[in-house]
Enzyme design. Sequence first.
Site, PDB file in Angstrom:
ATOM      1  CE  LYS A 166      -3.930  -0.195   2.119  1.00 43.72           C
ATOM      2  NZ  LYS A 166      -4.869  -0.374   3.003  1.00 43.72           N
ATOM      3  NE  ARG A 184      -6.777   3.827   4.532  1.00 44.43           N
ATOM      4  CZ  ARG A 184      -7.628   3.545   4.067  1.00 44.43           C
ATOM      5  NH1 ARG A 184      -7.880   2.522   3.820  1.00 44.43           N
ATOM      6  NH2 ARG A 184      -8.335   4.802   4.039  1.00 44.43           N
ATOM      7  N   GLY A 242      -7.999  -7.501   4.447  1.00 43.29           N
ATOM      8  CA  GLY A 242      -9.021  -7.493   5.559  1.00 43.29           C
ATOM      9  C   GLY A 242      -8.376  -8.209   6.920  1.00 43.29           C
ATOM     10  CG  MET A 291      -2.636  -7.468   9.281  1.00 41.83           C
ATOM     11  SD  MET A 291      -0.909  -6.944   9.166  1.00 41.83           S
ATOM     12  CE  MET A 291      -1.036  -6.629   7.340  1.00 41.83           C
ATOM     13  NE  ARG A 344      -6.058  -4.546  -2.788  1.00 42.22           N
ATOM     14  CZ  ARG A 344      -6.534  -4.822  -1.611  1.00 42.22           C
ATOM     15  NH1 ARG A 344      -5.844  -4.648  -0.519  1.00 42.22           N
ATOM     16  NH2 ARG A 344      -7.752  -5.057  -1.254  1.00 42.22           N
ATOM     17  CG  HIS A 374     -14.232 -11.017   4.177  1.00 44.58           C
ATOM     18  ND1 HIS A 374     -14.545 -12.199   4.637  1.00 44.58           N
ATOM     19  CD2 HIS A 374     -13.053 -10.444   4.469  1.00 44.58           C
ATOM     20  CE1 HIS A 374     -13.380 -12.548   5.025  1.00 44.58           C
ATOM     21  NE2 HIS A 374     -12.513 -11.725   5.273  1.00 44.58           N
ATOM     22  CB  SER A 414      11.216 -42.615 -11.250  1.00 46.60           C
ATOM     23  OG  SER A 414      10.167 -41.773 -10.697  1.00 46.60           O
ATOM     24  CB  CYS A 425       6.661 -40.663 -10.246  1.00 48.92           C
ATOM     25  SG  CYS A 425       7.555 -41.958  -9.131  1.00 48.92           S
ATOM     26  CE1 TYR A 479       9.101 -38.992 -14.958  1.00 51.92           C
ATOM     27  CE2 TYR A 479      11.145 -39.449 -16.079  1.00 51.92           C
ATOM     28  CZ  TYR A 479      10.229 -39.827 -15.164  1.00 51.92           C
ATOM     29  OH  TYR A 479      10.425 -41.185 -14.787  1.00 51.92           O
TER      30      TYR A 479
HETATM   31  C1  PEP Z   1       6.571 -42.376  -3.820  1.00 52.21           C
HETATM   32  O1  PEP Z   1       7.058 -42.885  -2.838  1.00 52.21           O
HETATM   33  O2  PEP Z   1       6.938 -41.124  -4.031  1.00 52.21           O
HETATM   34  C2  PEP Z   1       6.011 -42.980  -4.699  1.00 52.21           C
HETATM   35  C3  PEP Z   1       5.573 -42.333  -5.851  1.00 52.21           C
HETATM   36  O3  PEP Z   1       5.235 -44.390  -4.503  1.00 52.21           O
HETATM   37  P1  PEP Z   1       3.940 -44.483  -3.624  1.00 52.21           P
HETATM   38  O4  PEP Z   1       3.384 -43.198  -3.293  1.00 52.21           O
HETATM   39  O5  PEP Z   1       3.161 -45.519  -4.498  1.00 52.21           O
HETATM   40  O6  PEP Z   1       4.709 -45.367  -2.378  1.00 52.21           O
END
Ligand code: PEP
Length: 876
Positions: free
Chosen positions: A26, A96, A105, A107, A340, A456, A765, A832, A852
């Site tokens: 602000k 303010r 809202g 503070m 803002r 709000h 992975s 993963c 990836y």
């Molecule tokens: C993990 O452990 O991150 C994973 C992808 O395998 P899971 O969640 O199936 O144990």
Amino acid sequence: MDKLIYRFNNQGSQGGNNSKDILGGKGINLAQMAKLGLPVPPGFTISTKVCEYFYKNKKKIPKKLIQSVKKEIKIIEKISKKKFGNLSNPLLVSVRSGSRVSMPGMMDTILNLGLNDKTVIALKNKTSNGRFAKDSYRRLIQMYSNVVFGIESHFFEELIDNYKLTKGVIQDTELEESDWDGLIENFKEIVKEKTKKIFPQDVNEQLWGAISAVFLSWNSKRAKTYRKINYIPEHWGTAVNVQAMVFGNMGDDCATGVAFTRNPSTGKKEIFGEYLINAQGEDVVAGTRTPLNLNSMNKSMSKIFLQLKKIFKQLENKYKDMQDIEFTVENNKLWMLQTRSGKRTARAAIKIAVDMVQEKLISIKDAILRIDPNMLDTLLHPTLDEKAKKDIIATGLPASPGAACGKVTFSAEEAERLKEQMQDTILVRIETSPEDINGMHAAKGILTARGGMTSHAAVVARGMGKPCVSGSSEIKIDYENKLFKSGDHEIKEGQVITIDGGSGQVMLGKVPTLKPDISGNFSKIMSWADKFRKLKVRANSETPADTKIARDFGAEGIGLCRTEHMFFDEKRIISVRQMILSKTLDDRKEALAKLLPYQKNDFIEIFKIMNGLPVTVRLLDPPLHEFLPKTDKDIENIAKELNIGHHDIRSRISELHEQNPMLGHRGCRLGISFPEIYQMQCQAIFEALAECKKNKIKLVIPEIMIPLVSTAAEIQILRNLVDKTASEIQKIHSVKIKYYVGTMIELPRAALRAKDIAKFADFFSFGTNDLTQTTFGISRDDSGKFLNDYVENKIFNKDPFVSIDERGVGELIKIATERGRIEKKSLKLGICGEHGGDPKSIEFCEKVKLNYVSCSPYRVPIARLAAAQACLKKKV
Ligand code: PEP
Ligand code: MG
């Protein structure tokens, strides 16, 4: 100590080039607006450094500040030609908060400071408007008492409501000077009763009380909660802005309003805002009077309207973003009180970014960086099916788009309680206040009976990306009896309703929904993002339905196909149980042979959809007891089906019982003990590929993944098994199939011994769910009980199962990446675990140069955008 105060006014501002960290959002914007020559009431900003000092020094104000504030007040007095506490021409100021990022809202703010029993008479004489002067004074008492003394507002509101009832009027504007006189006396009585002190008459005492209270509000419960939800660090602190008051409530040539330079719901380039004639700012936001559409100002105050339009353009040119503005008109003169970057829905964010590129206001890179990837979530979920039968029971304002369905709940606490039980709720409130923030976060959607598009509820819901219908005046809420009525309908707590924040409709029951539309501007942003990202984005998927969604959302492969999920199907579980209960290898092989065609067909389906893209198939991971029946009834059923005594089943269940199943007989350990299981799974994969080849389906390259490896020997043994099976099937079907074998890195030892393991792996992975669990030694299933305490005690910034712990788990990933690639340069690396869909973790994955990320199908677009942002941020 650094500079404590920064001045801003139309004669020059000191703060314009200082960072937001010091002046707060602000403060810096006020300084910059003043510099642009826009009409800004004079004032000054007390730096966030003072807030830091305040908390480090037993909540004391630095002595140096007292002199500086005195000096700055004098400057405001000079410019405004009024004097603070003066008995003939009093200066009033507002105090303010203003932190680095807006916390709407959360503070405190106090207006009209400088009024007391005497100056109020001076204000009356000066403005010849006794009603206005007294109304301003009662507002000060009310706000000050609430913020500084902690007296709840309803004590004052109830007095006003009862008074209006006796007088037979509805609006506050219908009360006259003498009415306010009486109420002021009553207000002062409340203060005396609650604090045993009289309301402060010394204007400097008022000023310092207010400044301290704003600093204190940085650590109020609601501000803390907001910070936690939005990951705002505690140490930032707030700045304090002290500014000359201007009044929108001095008569019919006065007004106050809020505006957005574009529509924050749709992103359309149009004037969007609300205003009230003869009112103060809080009247617009509180929803106590229904505001007018800003476009109608074109008629009621046409000159001001034109001036505002011009300013909107100036501000967009300066900030290169949609602005959220507060303004006041005092006796036909426009004053800008705030600008803002405006909060907006995901749809609006995308449209505004694309439009601004076309208007040449911003570059494509800016557009990509503008959009919070997490926000896309709201666009990726279903919307109401237009053709579905809808039993509409009420309508309100379409305050924040999207459809939500859940059980009606009337309190934030109840919404939180039900969320813990995984139940969806719609939080129904007369109007929301910052105290409701936890409940709003917990609920799927918000419905209010009062309040406009900038109330709000509307602002907060849009910020959270939650559907919201506000100001549905048809609904009458009865908190006591936990129900609401709308026309002839009576809806009780727990009943299911659906709200559509795009149309403002409230419907009985659950209304069917449709797939999201990801074409148009959405796909444009995505294709821009794809040009800038290096990380590939894959999906975690094992069903044809999810795999299709993943492909539609742009997944470039499957990064994790958890094969055990295919075992749980009703038809197969019997054979799985037979396999587990088998006492001999032959019996087990017989059961596995029954499972083989199921697995094979599943793979064919998935391979067809993936049409040549890579698919990582993970071999069976969880402990076997997970597949066994749990209830007495299930045990009876399976005993009958398999013609085994239920005692045998029970004894097998107890044999398989483990104290620590997460650290037990699971993952590759199963493959070592029962190689026939993994052998069957590999056979299914290669036979599926052979069949695909026969049917001329574009062949995917399978990446066969061994879970929970911690030693090179494990992967060596199991890789041999995969290779042997692959070569047998290829021979039988006279086909040549390309494939890779790799492992998950989800145990610290595996990360440390990555070099040895890489000898036998084509890819790694990172299973960051298990890697987080085993690095911290915190169970991923039970951590919910204490994680909150850890966040509260600042041990964790964020739940490490949501966002990667870069210093610990991240360090292991870095080590494994480096050591793995030393052994094998071509080693493919991905992630993963759940973190693969978390933007902050994706930034880390880019930093350590993974190939990836893989995440749930609905997070694929989020990951695509986050991956592009990670690259762009690296270059900045
Ligand atoms: C993990 O452990 O991150 C994973 C992808 O395998 P899971 O969640 O199936 O144990
Ligand atoms: Mg795992």
